[in-house]
Design a protein around this motif. Structure first.
Motif, PDB file in Angstrom:
ATOM      1  N   TRP A  29      59.822   5.949  29.087  1.00  0.00           N
ATOM      2  CA  TRP A  29      60.112   4.757  30.005  1.00  0.00           C
ATOM      3  C   TRP A  29      60.760   4.196  30.947  1.00  0.00           C
ATOM      4  O   TRP A  29      61.623   3.164  31.493  1.00  0.00           O
ATOM      5  CB  TRP A  29      60.012   3.807  28.596  1.00  0.00           C
ATOM      6  N   PHE A  32      60.648   3.562  34.595  1.00  0.00           N
ATOM      7  CA  PHE A  32      59.073   2.224  34.370  1.00  0.00           C
ATOM      8  C   PHE A  32      59.573   1.422  33.904  1.00  0.00           C
ATOM      9  O   PHE A  32      59.078   0.103  34.773  1.00  0.00           O
ATOM     10  CB  PHE A  32      58.171   3.399  33.069  1.00  0.00           C
ATOM     11  N   SER A  33      60.493   1.437  32.961  1.00  0.00           N
ATOM     12  CA  SER A  33      60.441  -0.421  32.414  1.00  0.00           C
ATOM     13  C   SER A  33      62.322  -0.715  33.436  1.00  0.00           C
ATOM     14  O   SER A  33      62.350  -1.993  33.316  1.00  0.00           O
ATOM     15  CB  SER A  33      61.277   0.215  31.271  1.00  0.00           C
ATOM     16  N   MET A 239      52.535   6.043  33.732  1.00  0.00           N
ATOM     17  CA  MET A 239      53.687   5.715  34.058  1.00  0.00           C
ATOM     18  C   MET A 239      54.243   6.158  34.823  1.00  0.00           C
ATOM     19  O   MET A 239      54.800   6.563  35.750  1.00  0.00           O
ATOM     20  CB  MET A 239      54.637   5.925  32.488  1.00  0.00           C
ATOM     21  N   THR A 243      52.863   4.915  38.291  1.00  0.00           N
ATOM     22  CA  THR A 243      53.973   3.763  38.340  1.00  0.00           C
ATOM     23  C   THR A 243      53.788   2.571  39.188  1.00  0.00           C
ATOM     24  O   THR A 243      54.010   1.607  37.497  1.00  0.00           O
ATOM     25  CB  THR A 243      55.375   4.129  39.236  1.00  0.00           C
ATOM     26  N   ARG A 247      52.895  -0.524  36.400  1.00  0.00           N
ATOM     27  CA  ARG A 247      53.509  -1.923  36.142  1.00  0.00           C
ATOM     28  C   ARG A 247      53.626  -3.167  36.502  1.00  0.00           C
ATOM     29  O   ARG A 247      53.789  -4.150  35.153  1.00  0.00           O
ATOM     30  CB  ARG A 247      55.068  -0.722  36.679  1.00  0.00           C
TER      31      ARG A 247
END
Length: 259
Positions: A29, A32-33, A239, A243, A247
């Motif tokens: 993550w 991604f985060s 992810m 992506t 997201r």
């Protein structure tokens, strides 16, 4: 030497908590985060047996992992959150929703399912456990990781596939076999989906062998309030494979909930 911690936390605002899948870690993550941290607080946990949380695990069950997640959220002072679970992390998310529904503002099943294993899948889990016991984790990872990605995406995602293999190979054998047995034995939680009062976001890959399209369609209408995102040319690893789209779907879901 890397500072080991069983979770990462960044950003500010309302919390989104990420749970990784089988033979993964909080690292999946990381990239991604990052863009989400401009609006939200993001927390990624290593589930018991995986990543930097791999020592001395007695309970690999989805319920046991849900209890662990609750204890970690309590420790971090998080009273309510959106929980995002990839694959096995979604199974844990469903167990969490059954036990601690009042702590959830929303749930995202990210290439995951509330359905139990079929008899065929249980048989495959047993065969995989035997294979890992006999040949080891590294040999298992050689054949396990690539099929999670849709075939047309593999060439451009070699770095991500290598990361997944690295994380998977470092997973203790006991965690691999324990995780497989726990997924095999998990409960049917479709009734939980029917009962929840918070919104549920489903993200599915149309080429996902782990959560086939017919199984996705069986459950995505069950909650009172659900958002569903089907992605073409996408396997089990949205992810990485998609992506931006995944997201954005999660961001929109969080904004709908948190305002």
């Amino acid at each position: 030497m890397k500072n080991k911690t069983t979770y990462t936390s960044a950003g500010s605002g309302d919390p989104i908590v990420f749970l990784h899948g089988f033979c993964e870690s909080k690292e999946v993550w990381t990239d991604f985060s990052k863009p989400l941290q401009q609006k939200f607080s993001t927390i990624a946990l290593d589930l018991p047996g995986f990543g930097d949380n791999a020592q001395g695990i007695a309970d690999y069950s989805m319920e046991g992992m849900a209890v662990y997640v609750k204890s970690k959220l309590d420790e971090l002072g998080i009273k309510k959150c959106i929980l995002v679970g990839h694959s096995m992390g979604g199974y844990v998310g469903m167990a969490f929703a059954e036990k601690y529904a009042s702590m959830l503002s929303g749930l995202c099943l990210f290439h995951s399912s509330a359905l139990p294993d079929t008899d065929e899948k249980k048989d495959n889990r047993n065969k995989t456990i035997e294979f890992v016991e006999k040949h080891g984790v590294e040999k298992f990872m050689q054949s396990f990781i690539e099929p999670l990605f849709y075939s047309e995406n593999r060439d451009r995602l070699q770095k991500e596939i290598a990361l997944m293999k690295e994380i998977g190979t470092s997973t203790p054998k006991a965690s691999v076999t324990g995780g497989l047995a726990a997924m095999r034995d998990r409960n049917d939680r479709t009734n939980v989906l029917k009962a929840v009062k918070f919104p549920v976001l489903f993200i599915f890959g149309k080429e996902d062998g782990a959560v086939p399209l017919d199984k996705a369609l069986e459950q995505c209408h069950l909650p009172d309030n659900s958002m569903v995102y089907f992605l073409g040319k996408t396997g089990h690893m949205g992810m990485f494979e998609r992506t931006y789209e995944t997201r954005k779907a999660l961001e929109k879901f969080a904004e709908t909930i948190y305002g």
